[in-house]
Design an enzyme around this catalytic site. Structure first.
Site, PDB file in Angstrom:
ATOM      1  N   GLY A   6       0.807  -1.219   0.000  1.00 11.64           N
ATOM      2  CA  GLY A   6       0.000   0.000   0.000  1.00 11.64           C
ATOM      3  C   GLY A   6       0.837   1.264   0.000  1.00 11.64           C
ATOM      4  O   GLY A   6       2.017   1.230  -0.340  1.00 11.64           O
ATOM      5  N   GLU A  10       3.435   5.963  -8.153  1.00 15.48           N
ATOM      6  CA  GLU A  10       3.569   5.634  -9.581  1.00 15.48           C
ATOM      7  C   GLU A  10       4.370   4.354  -9.820  1.00 15.48           C
ATOM      8  O   GLU A  10       4.180   3.690 -10.834  1.00 15.48           O
ATOM      9  CB  GLU A  10       4.210   6.801 -10.348  1.00 15.48           C
ATOM     10  CG  GLU A  10       3.223   7.768 -10.947  1.00 15.48           C
ATOM     11  CD  GLU A  10       2.178   7.103 -11.864  1.00 15.48           C
ATOM     12  OE1 GLU A  10       2.557   6.327 -12.765  1.00 15.48           O
ATOM     13  OE2 GLU A  10       0.988   7.355 -11.676  1.00 15.48           O
ATOM     14  N   HIS A  12       4.238   1.550  -8.001  1.00 11.12           N
ATOM     15  CA  HIS A  12       3.246   0.476  -7.914  1.00 11.12           C
ATOM     16  C   HIS A  12       2.331   0.489  -9.138  1.00 11.12           C
ATOM     17  O   HIS A  12       2.032  -0.552  -9.720  1.00 11.12           O
ATOM     18  CB  HIS A  12       2.360   0.654  -6.672  1.00 11.12           C
ATOM     19  CG  HIS A  12       3.103   0.630  -5.369  1.00 11.12           C
ATOM     20  ND1 HIS A  12       3.228   1.753  -4.572  1.00 11.12           N
ATOM     21  CD2 HIS A  12       3.728  -0.369  -4.708  1.00 11.12           C
ATOM     22  CE1 HIS A  12       3.903   1.447  -3.474  1.00 11.12           C
ATOM     23  NE2 HIS A  12       4.227   0.162  -3.531  1.00 11.12           N
ATOM     24  N   GLN A 123      12.011  -3.734  -9.989  1.00  9.76           N
ATOM     25  CA  GLN A 123      13.476  -3.835  -9.893  1.00  9.76           C
ATOM     26  C   GLN A 123      13.993  -3.039  -8.707  1.00  9.76           C
ATOM     27  O   GLN A 123      15.066  -3.326  -8.180  1.00  9.76           O
ATOM     28  CB  GLN A 123      14.125  -3.333 -11.186  1.00  9.76           C
ATOM     29  CG  GLN A 123      15.644  -3.506 -11.186  1.00  9.76           C
ATOM     30  CD  GLN A 123      16.329  -2.818 -12.333  1.00  9.76           C
ATOM     31  OE1 GLN A 123      15.794  -2.771 -13.450  1.00  9.76           O
ATOM     32  NE2 GLN A 123      17.499  -2.270 -12.065  1.00  9.76           N
ATOM     33  N   LYS A 124      13.232  -2.026  -8.276  1.00 11.47           N
ATOM     34  CA  LYS A 124      13.605  -1.199  -7.129  1.00 11.47           C
ATOM     35  C   LYS A 124      14.096  -2.054  -5.958  1.00 11.47           C
ATOM     36  O   LYS A 124      15.076  -1.729  -5.299  1.00 11.47           O
ATOM     37  CB  LYS A 124      12.396  -0.356  -6.723  1.00 11.47           C
ATOM     38  CG  LYS A 124      12.389   0.191  -5.325  1.00 11.47           C
ATOM     39  CD  LYS A 124      13.357   1.329  -5.208  1.00 11.47           C
ATOM     40  CE  LYS A 124      13.343   2.031  -3.859  1.00 11.47           C
ATOM     41  NZ  LYS A 124      12.941   1.286  -2.715  1.00 11.47           N
ATOM     42  N   ASP A 125      13.367  -3.155  -5.699  1.00 13.13           N
ATOM     43  CA  ASP A 125      13.764  -4.084  -4.636  1.00 13.13           C
ATOM     44  C   ASP A 125      14.395  -5.302  -5.313  1.00 13.13           C
ATOM     45  O   ASP A 125      13.800  -6.383  -5.381  1.00 13.13           O
ATOM     46  CB  ASP A 125      12.538  -4.462  -3.816  1.00 13.13           C
ATOM     47  CG  ASP A 125      11.887  -3.239  -3.193  1.00 13.13           C
ATOM     48  OD1 ASP A 125      12.412  -2.751  -2.185  1.00 13.13           O
ATOM     49  OD2 ASP A 125      10.881  -2.744  -3.747  1.00 13.13           O
ATOM     50  N   SER A 160       9.360   5.556  -3.536  1.00 15.23           N
ATOM     51  CA  SER A 160       9.244   4.605  -2.436  1.00 15.23           C
ATOM     52  C   SER A 160       8.234   5.146  -1.439  1.00 15.23           C
ATOM     53  O   SER A 160       8.194   6.364  -1.198  1.00 15.23           O
ATOM     54  CB  SER A 160      10.593   4.428  -1.737  1.00 15.23           C
ATOM     55  OG  SER A 160      10.419   3.792  -0.473  1.00 15.23           O
ATOM     56  N   ARG A 162       8.506   4.928   1.564  1.00 16.71           N
ATOM     57  CA  ARG A 162       9.279   5.465   2.678  1.00 16.71           C
ATOM     58  C   ARG A 162       9.822   6.863   2.394  1.00 16.71           C
ATOM     59  O   ARG A 162      10.314   7.522   3.319  1.00 16.71           O
ATOM     60  CB  ARG A 162      10.407   4.507   3.060  1.00 16.71           C
ATOM     61  CG  ARG A 162       9.896   3.231   3.714  1.00 16.71           C
ATOM     62  CD  ARG A 162      11.030   2.378   4.269  1.00 16.71           C
ATOM     63  NE  ARG A 162      10.546   1.293   5.127  1.00 16.71           N
ATOM     64  CZ  ARG A 162      10.391   0.023   4.733  1.00 16.71           C
ATOM     65  NH1 ARG A 162      10.692  -0.329   3.499  1.00 16.71           N
ATOM     66  NH2 ARG A 162       9.943  -0.894   5.580  1.00 16.71           N
TER      67      ARG A 162
HETATM   68  P1  AMP Z   1       6.021  -2.302  -1.560  1.00 11.85           P
HETATM   69  O1  AMP Z   1       4.647  -1.772  -1.444  1.00 11.85           O
HETATM   70  O2  AMP Z   1       7.088  -1.337  -1.161  1.00 11.85           O
HETATM   71  O3  AMP Z   1       6.177  -3.662  -0.929  1.00 11.85           O
HETATM   72  O4  AMP Z   1       6.271  -2.535  -3.120  1.00 11.85           O
HETATM   73  C1  AMP Z   1       5.382  -3.317  -3.862  1.00 11.85           C
HETATM   74  C2  AMP Z   1       5.973  -3.564  -5.219  1.00 11.85           C
HETATM   75  O5  AMP Z   1       6.199  -2.319  -5.878  1.00 11.85           O
HETATM   76  C3  AMP Z   1       7.340  -4.258  -5.144  1.00 11.85           C
HETATM   77  O6  AMP Z   1       7.424  -5.217  -6.192  1.00 11.85           O
HETATM   78  C4  AMP Z   1       8.297  -3.127  -5.355  1.00 11.85           C
HETATM   79  O7  AMP Z   1       9.531  -3.524  -5.910  1.00 11.85           O
HETATM   80  C5  AMP Z   1       7.526  -2.277  -6.336  1.00 11.85           C
HETATM   81  N1  AMP Z   1       8.044  -0.907  -6.343  1.00 11.85           N
HETATM   82  C6  AMP Z   1       8.247  -0.102  -5.273  1.00 11.85           C
HETATM   83  N2  AMP Z   1       8.789   1.067  -5.661  1.00 11.85           N
HETATM   84  C7  AMP Z   1       8.947   0.990  -7.011  1.00 11.85           C
HETATM   85  C8  AMP Z   1       9.460   1.873  -8.007  1.00 11.85           C
HETATM   86  N3  AMP Z   1       9.944   3.079  -7.687  1.00 11.85           N
HETATM   87  N4  AMP Z   1       9.476   1.456  -9.300  1.00 11.85           N
HETATM   88  C9  AMP Z   1       8.997   0.223  -9.633  1.00 11.85           C
HETATM   89  N5  AMP Z   1       8.490  -0.640  -8.735  1.00 11.85           N
HETATM   90  C10 AMP Z   1       8.470  -0.275  -7.448  1.00 11.85           C
END
Ligand code: AMP
Length: 262
Positions: A6, A10, A12, A123-125, A160, A162
């Site tokens: 959540g 952009e 996500h 790819q971010k993570d 992010s 964060r």
């Molecule tokens: P999270 O909500 O942080 O667990 O992220 C959910 C998904 O979104 C994960 O697959 C992340 O790698 C992806 N994600 C987060 N930030 C980015 C970003 N800046 N660009 C592309 N994908 C992202």
């Protein structure tokens, strides 16, 4: 399926659009997973913006959101974990013990509940993407784990959830992470292949954001640290900036799309 925690942005939504373009139906999960946070990490403070998230998803064309309760994902007495191997031990795994077991467990559970054909990750993570590709392959899940490019702010900062923790001064300094990575990528384009020099370039420039917890030049498939010249690499780093712990990476000599099933 697009699994998320959540506080959607952009990055996500780029995964959602990609999934929508390649599939008949897409489910987006929103679940802040308690087991992937360490005892001193930001589980309680993690941004939760569900109403806004659902509006963004419907505007993006995603028809199904899945917001399970903790007890739905971890039933009473739950005592089973998916523990990834060596690929999860270094980098983020070394700094955040248990983190990738939490990630691998929750994603395996979410995939088991939704049973998608494919799941999309950023790819971010990067290490997370590679861990999950190994989990899907090793456990024979029969689900494609698709890696998608990192979405960035105009100054290069990777989007992010964060980033919301950053005050204006920290936000400006945070751009040094991607500046360092891009400088090393430029050096690579000019022929630099020495992993130590690539790491030094990242560290020197990213140091403007704060002292990195690590700066790595690793093999993109195994995530083993490179000791010699190589024709492909992933440069990654983690830096604490104020309350936020930021990570970023670039791939050199290959594309994230080439990694599926590796
Ligand atoms: P999270 O909500 O942080 O667990 O992220 C959910 C998904 O979104 C994960 O697959 C992340 O790698 C992806 N994600 C987060 N930030 C980015 C970003 N800046 N660009 C592309 N994908 C992202």
């Amino acid at each position: 399926m697009v699994p998320t925690m959540g506080a959607l942005h952009e990055g996500h939504l780029s995964l959602v659009r990609r999934a929508l373009s390649e599939n008949d139906a897409v489910v987006v999960s929103i679940f802040v997973n308690p087991t992937q946070f360490g005892p001193h990490e930001d589980f309680a403070a993690y941004p939760r913006t569900e109403v806004r998230d659902l509006a963004l998803l419907s505007r993006t064309g995603a028809e199904t959101a899945f917001l399970p309760a903790v007890a739905e994902v971890y039933p009473p007495g739950d005592d089973t974990r998916v523990v990834p191997g060596a690929i999860a031990a270094r980098l983020e795994g070394a700094v955040r013990p248990g983190h990738f077991a939490g990630v691998a467990t929750v994603v395996t559970k979410l995939l088991a509940m939704a049973r998608p054909d494919a799941a999309y990750f950023g790819q971010k993570d990067f290490q997370q993407l590679r861990v999950l590709q190994r989990v899907a392959r090793d456990l024979r899940l029969g689900i494609r784990i698709v890696g998608c490019p990192t979405v960035r702010e105009p100054d290069g900062l990777a989007l992010s959830s964060r980033n919301a923790y950053l005050d204006p001064g920290e936000r400006r300094r945070a751009a040094a992470l991607s500046r360092g990575l891009f400088a090393a990528r430029d050096a690579w384009a000019d022929g630099e292949r020495d992993p130590a020099r690539l790491r030094d370039t990242v560290a020197r420039i990213a140091g403007d954001a704060g002292t990195p917890e690590y700066v790595s030049a690793a093999d993109p498939v195994t995530l083993e640290e490179l000791e010699h010249r190589a024709e492909r690499a992933v440069l990654s780093l983690a830096v604490r900036v104020g309350r936020a712990r930021l990570i970023d990476n670039v791939l050199l000599g290959m594309d994230v799309a080439q990694l599926a099933g590796a």
